[in-house]
Scaffold this motif. Structure first.
Motif, PDB file in Angstrom:
ATOM      1  N   GLY A  12      73.388  17.924  20.401  1.00  0.00           N
ATOM      2  CA  GLY A  12      72.747  17.609  19.113  1.00  0.00           C
ATOM      3  C   GLY A  12      73.371  18.418  17.989  1.00  0.00           C
ATOM      4  O   GLY A  12      74.093  19.386  18.230  1.00  0.00           O
ATOM      5  N   GLY A  14      71.643  20.032  15.651  1.00  0.00           N
ATOM      6  CA  GLY A  14      70.836  21.221  15.340  1.00  0.00           C
ATOM      7  C   GLY A  14      70.615  21.422  13.856  1.00  0.00           C
ATOM      8  O   GLY A  14      70.655  22.548  13.369  1.00  0.00           O
ATOM      9  N   THR A  15      70.342  20.340  13.142  1.00  0.00           N
ATOM     10  CA  THR A  15      70.254  20.458  11.678  1.00  0.00           C
ATOM     11  C   THR A  15      69.035  21.259  11.223  1.00  0.00           C
ATOM     12  O   THR A  15      69.017  21.760  10.106  1.00  0.00           O
ATOM     13  CB  THR A  15      70.212  19.071  11.004  1.00  0.00           C
ATOM     14  N   LYS A  26      72.862  25.218  19.144  1.00  0.00           N
ATOM     15  CA  LYS A  26      71.556  25.895  19.177  1.00  0.00           C
ATOM     16  C   LYS A  26      71.218  26.345  20.584  1.00  0.00           C
ATOM     17  O   LYS A  26      70.467  27.298  20.784  1.00  0.00           O
ATOM     18  CB  LYS A  26      70.450  24.994  18.611  1.00  0.00           C
ATOM     19  N   GLU A  27      71.810  25.689  21.565  1.00  0.00           N
ATOM     20  CA  GLU A  27      71.569  26.069  22.968  1.00  0.00           C
ATOM     21  C   GLU A  27      72.137  27.451  23.278  1.00  0.00           C
ATOM     22  O   GLU A  27      71.807  28.045  24.289  1.00  0.00           O
ATOM     23  CB  GLU A  27      72.196  25.016  23.902  1.00  0.00           C
ATOM     24  N   GLN A 103      79.877  14.237  24.759  1.00  0.00           N
ATOM     25  CA  GLN A 103      79.324  13.018  24.154  1.00  0.00           C
ATOM     26  C   GLN A 103      80.156  12.811  22.890  1.00  0.00           C
ATOM     27  O   GLN A 103      80.118  13.637  21.981  1.00  0.00           O
ATOM     28  CB  GLN A 103      77.850  13.237  23.798  1.00  0.00           C
ATOM     29  N   GLY A 108      72.363  10.070  19.835  1.00  0.00           N
ATOM     30  CA  GLY A 108      70.990  10.234  20.279  1.00  0.00           C
ATOM     31  C   GLY A 108      70.874  10.708  21.713  1.00  0.00           C
ATOM     32  O   GLY A 108      71.829  10.657  22.493  1.00  0.00           O
TER      33      GLY A 108
HETATM   34  P1  UTP Z   1      67.116  16.824  19.099  1.00  0.00           P
HETATM   35  O1  UTP Z   1      66.831  15.558  18.434  1.00  0.00           O
HETATM   36  O2  UTP Z   1      66.107  17.927  19.000  1.00  0.00           O
HETATM   37  O3  UTP Z   1      68.526  17.442  18.659  1.00  0.00           O
HETATM   38  O4  UTP Z   1      67.496  16.490  20.619  1.00  0.00           O
HETATM   39  P2  UTP Z   1      69.269  17.487  17.270  1.00  0.00           P
HETATM   40  O5  UTP Z   1      69.904  16.177  16.989  1.00  0.00           O
HETATM   41  O6  UTP Z   1      70.169  18.659  17.379  1.00  0.00           O
HETATM   42  O7  UTP Z   1      68.078  17.781  16.250  1.00  0.00           O
HETATM   43  P3  UTP Z   1      68.077  18.178  14.705  1.00  0.00           P
HETATM   44  O8  UTP Z   1      69.396  17.839  14.097  1.00  0.00           O
HETATM   45  O9  UTP Z   1      67.822  19.657  14.614  1.00  0.00           O
HETATM   46  O10 UTP Z   1      66.918  17.412  14.170  1.00  0.00           O
HETATM   47  C1  UTP Z   1      66.968  17.099  21.810  1.00  0.00           C
HETATM   48  C2  UTP Z   1      68.089  17.512  22.742  1.00  0.00           C
HETATM   49  O11 UTP Z   1      69.038  16.462  22.917  1.00  0.00           O
HETATM   50  C3  UTP Z   1      70.342  16.867  22.578  1.00  0.00           C
HETATM   51  C4  UTP Z   1      70.178  18.085  21.687  1.00  0.00           C
HETATM   52  O12 UTP Z   1      71.288  18.969  21.825  1.00  0.00           O
HETATM   53  C5  UTP Z   1      68.891  18.702  22.199  1.00  0.00           C
HETATM   54  O13 UTP Z   1      69.121  19.601  23.259  1.00  0.00           O
HETATM   55  N1  UTP Z   1      71.058  15.726  21.935  1.00  0.00           N
HETATM   56  C6  UTP Z   1      70.508  15.072  20.887  1.00  0.00           C
HETATM   57  C7  UTP Z   1      72.299  15.334  22.425  1.00  0.00           C
HETATM   58  O14 UTP Z   1      72.818  15.920  23.415  1.00  0.00           O
HETATM   59  N2  UTP Z   1      72.945  14.298  21.832  1.00  0.00           N
HETATM   60  C8  UTP Z   1      72.416  13.619  20.763  1.00  0.00           C
HETATM   61  O15 UTP Z   1      73.084  12.675  20.271  1.00  0.00           O
HETATM   62  C9  UTP Z   1      71.183  14.024  20.285  1.00  0.00           C
END
Ligand code: UTP
Length: 290
Positions: A12, A14-15, A26-27, A103, A108
């Motif tokens: 993700g 991590g916005t 963020k992980e 990915q 998503g």
């Molecule tokens: P989140 O929706 O919380 O991740 O996804 P994000 O997109 O980092 O969130 P924002 O930007 O802060 O709103 C939950 C988990 O799914 C992973 C993220 O890394 C997180 O661990 N994820 C999400 C992916 O691996 N790929 C994606 O396309 C989206």
């Protein structure tokens, strides 16, 4: 079939925790003395998982390095007689068989999970959301695996969320089975209206899925936020064969949220065998001035 594989989506953007996550996933944010993802890998191992696929898309090197051997560092620790630290550092690389895949587009969580298809094959597998650290005496992933083994259906970790926050999560239609187990027959991702809310139970952090999820994901169109949502695919499973909801024990910390990272640091530091006592004394001192 025994669940021995886990997928950790960590791609993700991590916005919500920027700027910390501009160059670092963020992980990999630190909680006391370990990156968040190490707590998740340890939970997996304590749940009987032997093979883990981490889905990344940037900052890949730093996660791979963390679970790899580090010869120069290890030699230095040995030379300076720091055997305990050496043992701890080496043990990280031996926790499990850890694999990585990228990915290629951030489409998503559902899309991220679909990248695990060839790793998973035809077996049930756990999905551990890379930004959800869960701390408890009985590992949450293991609780879901037991529910899968008992009912033979996919299992999702669920928690009740406040009514004014449910629009940010998924909402599940559930019937009580026994103890902390529920039968789930429908779900909706990010309900927009009160009418769409099926209950205040939401999927948080963990699930155990059956491999039929991959064909469903292939046909899942972008949903909330324009992303391919895992919830939309799991909805098909819930409506057809049913899913078991597990209101797992253990405290979940949302590392994708700034307040969540602070809560994780404070509470996990308080449980630390070495730092717990002095940190508690420090917190009491600070609290008295608030
Ligand atoms: P989140 O929706 O919380 O991740 O996804 P994000 O997109 O980092 O969130 P924002 O930007 O802060 O709103 C939950 C988990 O799914 C992973 C993220 O890394 C997180 O661990 N994820 C999400 C992916 O691996 N790929 C994606 O396309 C989206």
């Amino acid at each position: 079939m025994k669940v021995t594989k886990a997928v950790i989506p960590a791609a993700g953007l991590g916005t919500r925790v920027l700027p910390a996550t501009k160059a670092m996933p963020k992980e990999m944010l630190t909680i006391v003395d370990k990156p968040a993802i190490q707590y998740i890998v340890e939970e997996a191992v304590n749940s009987g998982i032997t093979d883990i696929l981490i889905i990344t898309n940037r900052g890949k090197g730093i996660m791979e390095d963390h679970f790899d051997r580090a010869p120069e560092l290890e030699n230095r620790l040995l030379e300076s007689g720091k055997q305990d630290v050496y043992d701890e550092i080496v043990s990280i690389s031996k926790l499990a068989n850890i694999f990585f895949i990228r990915q290629k587009e951030t489409k998503g969580l559902g899309h991220a999970v679909s990248c695990a298809r060839s790793f998973v094959g035809n077996e049930p597998f756990a999905v551990m959301y890379g930004d959800d650290v869960i701390i408890g005496d009985d590992p949450a992933c293991g609780q879901l695996i037991r529910a899968y083994e008992k009912y033979g259906k996919a299992a999702v970790g669920i928690k009740a969320v406040p009514e004014d926050a449910i629009h940010k999560y998924s909402s599940l239609k559930v019937d009580h089975l026994e103890g902390n187990l529920y039968s789930c027959t429908d779900m909706v991702e990010k309900p927009k209206t009160k009418e769409e809310v099926l209950s205040l139970f939401s999927i948080l952090g963990r699930c155990v899925l059956t491999p039929d999820i991959f064909d469903i994901l292939d046909h899942t169109l972008p949903g909330a936020g324009g992303e391919i949502q895992l919830t939309d695919a799991m909805r098909t499973l819930a409506q057809t064969v049913g899913i078991t909801g597990v209101d797992y024990t253990g405290k979940r910390y949302d590392m994708g949220d700034k307040l969540g990272t602070l809560q994780a640091t404070v509470e996990i530091a308080l449980r630390n065998p070495v730092l717990g006592a002095p940190f508690k004394a420090y917190l009491k001192e600070i609290a008295a001035t608030l």
